[in-house]
Design a protein around this motif. Structure first.
Motif, PDB file in Angstrom:
ATOM      1  N   ASP A 101     -66.189 -12.921  -7.501  1.00  0.00           N
ATOM      2  CA  ASP A 101     -65.909 -12.116  -8.689  1.00  0.00           C
ATOM      3  C   ASP A 101     -65.163 -13.009  -9.665  1.00  0.00           C
ATOM      4  N   PHE A 102     -64.957 -12.514 -10.885  1.00  0.00           N
ATOM      5  CA  PHE A 102     -64.235 -13.294 -11.883  1.00  0.00           C
ATOM      6  C   PHE A 102     -63.275 -12.367 -12.611  1.00  0.00           C
ATOM      7  N   ALA A 103     -61.983 -12.580 -12.392  1.00  0.00           N
ATOM      8  CA  ALA A 103     -60.945 -11.752 -13.013  1.00  0.00           C
ATOM      9  C   ALA A 103     -60.096 -12.604 -13.938  1.00  0.00           C
ATOM     10  N   LEU A 104     -59.427 -11.960 -14.884  1.00  0.00           N
ATOM     11  CA  LEU A 104     -58.515 -12.700 -15.748  1.00  0.00           C
ATOM     12  C   LEU A 104     -57.433 -11.773 -16.283  1.00  0.00           C
ATOM     13  N   VAL A 105     -56.343 -12.400 -16.756  1.00  0.00           N
ATOM     14  CA  VAL A 105     -55.225 -11.687 -17.373  1.00  0.00           C
ATOM     15  C   VAL A 105     -54.881 -12.393 -18.673  1.00  0.00           C
ATOM     16  N   VAL A 106     -54.733 -11.634 -19.743  1.00  0.00           N
ATOM     17  CA  VAL A 106     -54.292 -12.155 -21.035  1.00  0.00           C
ATOM     18  C   VAL A 106     -52.836 -11.734 -21.228  1.00  0.00           C
ATOM     19  N   MET A 107     -51.973 -12.713 -21.539  1.00  0.00           N
ATOM     20  CA  MET A 107     -50.527 -12.479 -21.573  1.00  0.00           C
ATOM     21  C   MET A 107     -49.925 -12.933 -22.894  1.00  0.00           C
ATOM     22  N   ASP A 108     -48.898 -12.224 -23.356  1.00  0.00           N
ATOM     23  CA  ASP A 108     -48.221 -12.637 -24.579  1.00  0.00           C
ATOM     24  C   ASP A 108     -47.120 -13.646 -24.260  1.00  0.00           C
ATOM     25  N   ALA A 109     -46.294 -13.958 -25.281  1.00  0.00           N
ATOM     26  CA  ALA A 109     -45.283 -15.007 -25.134  1.00  0.00           C
ATOM     27  C   ALA A 109     -44.127 -14.620 -24.223  1.00  0.00           C
ATOM     28  N   SER A 110     -44.063 -13.367 -23.780  1.00  0.00           N
ATOM     29  CA  SER A 110     -42.986 -12.976 -22.864  1.00  0.00           C
ATOM     30  C   SER A 110     -43.200 -13.517 -21.461  1.00  0.00           C
ATOM     31  N   TYR A 111     -44.389 -14.075 -21.198  1.00  0.00           N
ATOM     32  CA  TYR A 111     -44.689 -14.596 -19.863  1.00  0.00           C
ATOM     33  C   TYR A 111     -44.291 -16.065 -19.741  1.00  0.00           C
ATOM     34  N   GLN A 112     -43.786 -16.393 -18.579  1.00  0.00           N
ATOM     35  CA  GLN A 112     -43.518 -17.772 -18.209  1.00  0.00           C
ATOM     36  C   GLN A 112     -44.083 -17.992 -16.807  1.00  0.00           C
ATOM     37  N   ARG A 113     -44.168 -19.239 -16.373  1.00  0.00           N
ATOM     38  CA  ARG A 113     -44.773 -19.491 -15.064  1.00  0.00           C
ATOM     39  C   ARG A 113     -43.952 -20.490 -14.259  1.00  0.00           C
ATOM     40  N   THR A 114     -44.075 -20.360 -12.957  1.00  0.00           N
ATOM     41  CA  THR A 114     -43.498 -21.299 -12.006  1.00  0.00           C
ATOM     42  C   THR A 114     -44.659 -21.931 -11.247  1.00  0.00           C
ATOM     43  N   GLU A 115     -44.607 -23.247 -11.040  1.00  0.00           N
ATOM     44  CA  GLU A 115     -45.716 -23.952 -10.405  1.00  0.00           C
ATOM     45  C   GLU A 115     -45.264 -24.766  -9.205  1.00  0.00           C
ATOM     46  N   THR A 116     -46.123 -24.824  -8.198  1.00  0.00           N
ATOM     47  CA  THR A 116     -45.889 -25.642  -7.004  1.00  0.00           C
ATOM     48  C   THR A 116     -47.232 -26.191  -6.534  1.00  0.00           C
ATOM     49  N   LYS A 117     -47.266 -27.440  -6.142  1.00  0.00           N
ATOM     50  CA  LYS A 117     -48.495 -28.040  -5.616  1.00  0.00           C
ATOM     51  C   LYS A 117     -48.525 -27.846  -4.098  1.00  0.00           C
ATOM     52  N   VAL A 118     -49.603 -27.269  -3.612  1.00  0.00           N
ATOM     53  CA  VAL A 118     -49.819 -27.079  -2.176  1.00  0.00           C
ATOM     54  C   VAL A 118     -51.110 -27.795  -1.821  1.00  0.00           C
ATOM     55  N   GLY A 119     -50.999 -28.971  -1.217  1.00  0.00           N
ATOM     56  CA  GLY A 119     -52.195 -29.775  -0.953  1.00  0.00           C
ATOM     57  C   GLY A 119     -52.857 -30.131  -2.260  1.00  0.00           C
ATOM     58  N   GLU A 120     -54.124 -29.747  -2.413  1.00  0.00           N
ATOM     59  CA  GLU A 120     -54.864 -30.017  -3.646  1.00  0.00           C
ATOM     60  C   GLU A 120     -54.860 -28.819  -4.597  1.00  0.00           C
ATOM     61  N   THR A 121     -54.084 -27.794  -4.271  1.00  0.00           N
ATOM     62  CA  THR A 121     -54.072 -26.563  -5.060  1.00  0.00           C
ATOM     63  C   THR A 121     -52.737 -26.386  -5.779  1.00  0.00           C
ATOM     64  N   VAL A 122     -52.783 -26.061  -7.054  1.00  0.00           N
ATOM     65  CA  VAL A 122     -51.583 -25.714  -7.809  1.00  0.00           C
ATOM     66  C   VAL A 122     -51.400 -24.205  -7.735  1.00  0.00           C
ATOM     67  N   VAL A 123     -50.275 -23.777  -7.202  1.00  0.00           N
ATOM     68  CA  VAL A 123     -49.942 -22.352  -7.139  1.00  0.00           C
ATOM     69  C   VAL A 123     -49.083 -22.023  -8.350  1.00  0.00           C
ATOM     70  N   ARG A 124     -49.511 -21.034  -9.125  1.00  0.00           N
ATOM     71  CA  ARG A 124     -48.776 -20.635 -10.326  1.00  0.00           C
ATOM     72  C   ARG A 124     -48.431 -19.152 -10.237  1.00  0.00           C
ATOM     73  N   THR A 125     -47.172 -18.827 -10.434  1.00  0.00           N
ATOM     74  CA  THR A 125     -46.732 -17.437 -10.497  1.00  0.00           C
ATOM     75  C   THR A 125     -46.314 -17.133 -11.927  1.00  0.00           C
ATOM     76  N   TRP A 126     -46.938 -16.132 -12.517  1.00  0.00           N
ATOM     77  CA  TRP A 126     -46.677 -15.724 -13.897  1.00  0.00           C
ATOM     78  C   TRP A 126     -45.792 -14.486 -13.894  1.00  0.00           C
ATOM     79  N   TRP A 127     -44.670 -14.558 -14.606  1.00  0.00           N
ATOM     80  CA  TRP A 127     -43.739 -13.438 -14.654  1.00  0.00           C
ATOM     81  C   TRP A 127     -43.104 -13.359 -16.039  1.00  0.00           C
ATOM     82  N   ARG A 128     -42.498 -12.218 -16.322  1.00  0.00           N
ATOM     83  CA  ARG A 128     -41.974 -11.976 -17.659  1.00  0.00           C
ATOM     84  C   ARG A 128     -40.494 -12.327 -17.755  1.00  0.00           C
TER      85      ARG A 128
END
Length: 498
Positions: free
Chosen positions: A231-258
């Motif tokens: 499937d293909f899902a997406l989220v559109v976010m305004d400027a109140s969102y920020q993200r935290t990133e961590t590399k796990v192997g070859e994958t970048v994990v990103r958590t988006w929060w306000r």
């Protein structure tokens, strides 16, 4: 999905798709559909408009069916289950099909009796076919998978998707308000999204590698691509969102929060997502996608899984909340059971939800023994106390339409199935169970598996027929209780001798 009630280069791609192969499995993977969408999203008006082109090899030469899930939310629905899904005071959306072409020729479409099913005639040539649909939609507002609030809009199950045709024929099930009423096969996606420049986007595609081009003043166009996704899902976010990133192997994990969310809670959710992805990667087989997004949404869906992206509703991000950790681990496990290893979630929901919950319990038991032990205790309590469900003739192995409420769905699909696997772990040991699951995922990776196939696979791994064991746990056949216990004891003794 984790419910609150349940415990808390187009041308190159096309050439590859067209290559002929001989092996049946290779044919399935090579001839997977290609979805090419070009859409414009207006976050202010809550509108989505565009065109989707679907190139595919039809199994039925006379017709194809499309799921148009947004159409379900253009009409009101009554009943307790719909109220639990949609929340208080939902507003309706709109959905319009402006054009439909088959191989470049306009055709007359047919709306079936179910709002989410659209029939497309295919009379004519053989070989690959192309459907082009132009659509416009206004988002509904509710607590579900496709909605919006003041800071974001989230699009789950929003693009037209081919209904599955398999050995049983067409699967044209209605949209049920309990469970996840979806059944889809792997495909490739190329999605171009035009939206205002000041907005951010997270999707099933590797967004960091996406190409961005300017269009008219104040807008940007993002070119997204994802291969081998259900499937293909997406989220559109305004400027109140920020993200935290961590590399796990070859994958970048990103958590988006306000910015209004609790930072410590958001960090805990992010850490759980990264650690559990690493754990499942090791225990269940390689995770193939280069990004994994955990996105804070509005609504009250609790958690919802999509390939390489999951939704977590905002209640998890309050200060002092611990539900987000368990929920994000569960949704991360769905990247294997549902994502890499598909199943008919309408007819056999236990195949993804029950297995997902089992490995969630395994992860929690290792990472936080006290929390893990408590959740195992609750799941075993709910999964083994089934006298009421015996009387009501309810079981895990039944269609979504047969569940009268979310509690029965949780107790049977989540708790009883995960209890079955937990007791198997007691006989085999965790290492062997996880090795078997890894082989299971590898055998059916990117495909769809059935309950019958799982039963045959388990019997093969056990060295004896597992029918009585599965009938007791999944069909709640009480006449098989003693035989199921005896099977499990033989497995325990057999394992101990090795």
């Amino acid at each position: 999905m984790k419910k609150w009630v349940s415990l808390v280069g187009c041308s190159l791609l096309f050439l590859t798709w067209m290559l002929p192969v001989n092996a049946e499995e290779g044919t399935a993977l090579t001839r997977k559909p290609l979805y090419q969408a070009d859409v414009r999203i207006d976050p202010i008006k809550k509108e989505v408009a565009g065109t989707v082109t679907i190139t595919f090899w039809p199994k039925d030469p006379t017709r194809a069916y499309l799921h148009l899930y947004p159409n379900v939310f253009t009409e009101e629905h009554q009943g307790m289950l719909w109220e639990e899904l949609l929340g208080n005071g939902p507003t309706l959306g709109t959905y319009t099909n402006k054009k439909l072409l088959v191989d470049g020729i306009a055709v007359a479409s047919k709306q079936t009796k179910d709002l989410n099913i659209f029939e497309v005639p295919l009379e004519g040539q053989t070989g690959p076919r192309t459907i082009v649909m132009e659509f416009e939609m206004t988002l509904p507002r509710n607590d579900g998978r496709m909605s919006y609030d003041d800071h974001s809009l989230w699009l789950g199950n929003w693009l037209p998707v081919l209904a599955v045709y398999d050995k049983e024929g067409w699967h044209l099930d209605p949209y049920e308000p309990v469970g996840d009423p979806f059944y889809s096969e792997n495909a490739d996606y190329e999605v171009n999204v035009t939206l205002p420049k000041e907005y951010q986007l997270a999707s099933t595609a590797p967004d960091m590698a996406a190409k961005q081009v300017s269009t008219r003043e104040g807008e940007k166009r993002i070119q997204l691509g994802a291969e081998n996704v259900r499937d293909f899902a997406l989220v559109v976010m305004d400027a109140s969102y920020q993200r935290t990133e961590t590399k796990v192997g070859e994958t970048v994990v990103r958590t988006w929060w306000r910015k209004t969310d609790d930072p410590e809670t958001a960090e805990q959710i992010h850490e759980a997502a990264a650690k559990s992805l690493a754990y499942f990667h090791h225990q269940l087989g390689a995770y193939p996608y280069t990004e994994y997004d955990v996105v804070r949404t509005g609504g009250a869906i609790n958690g919802m899984e999509y390939p390489a992206l999951v939704f977590l509703d905002g209640r998890h991000f309050f200060s002092g909340e611990e539900t987000g950790i368990v929920t994000v681990v569960h949704e991360t496990a769905h990247q294997w059971f549902y994502g890499l290893l598909g199943n008919n979630q309408v007819k056999e929901a236990w195949l993804d939800e029950g297995f997902t919950e089992y490995v969630t319990l395994s992860y929690l038991s290792q990472q936080d023994p006290l929390l893990g032990a408590e959740r195992v205790r609750r799941r075993l309590g709910q999964g083994t106390s089934v006298q009421y469900y015996v009387a009501e003739e309810q079981r895990p192995w039944q269609a979504l339409s047969a569940f009268p409420n979310n509690q029965s769905y949780s107790d049977l699909v989540y708790s009883r199935t995960s209890s079955m696997l937990w007791l198997l772990q007691g006989a085999w040991g965790e290492e062997r169970v996880h090795d078997v699951l890894k082989q299971y995922v590898e055998k059916y990776r990117y495909q769809v598996v059935t309950g019958k196939e799982w039963g045959a696979f388990l019997s093969e791994m056990a060295g004896e027929d597992a029918g009585a064991f599965l009938d007791y746990w999944l069909k709640v056949d009480m006449s098989q209780q003693e035989q199921a216990a005896a099977w499990l004891e033989r497995q325990r003794l057999k394992h101990q001798k090795k």
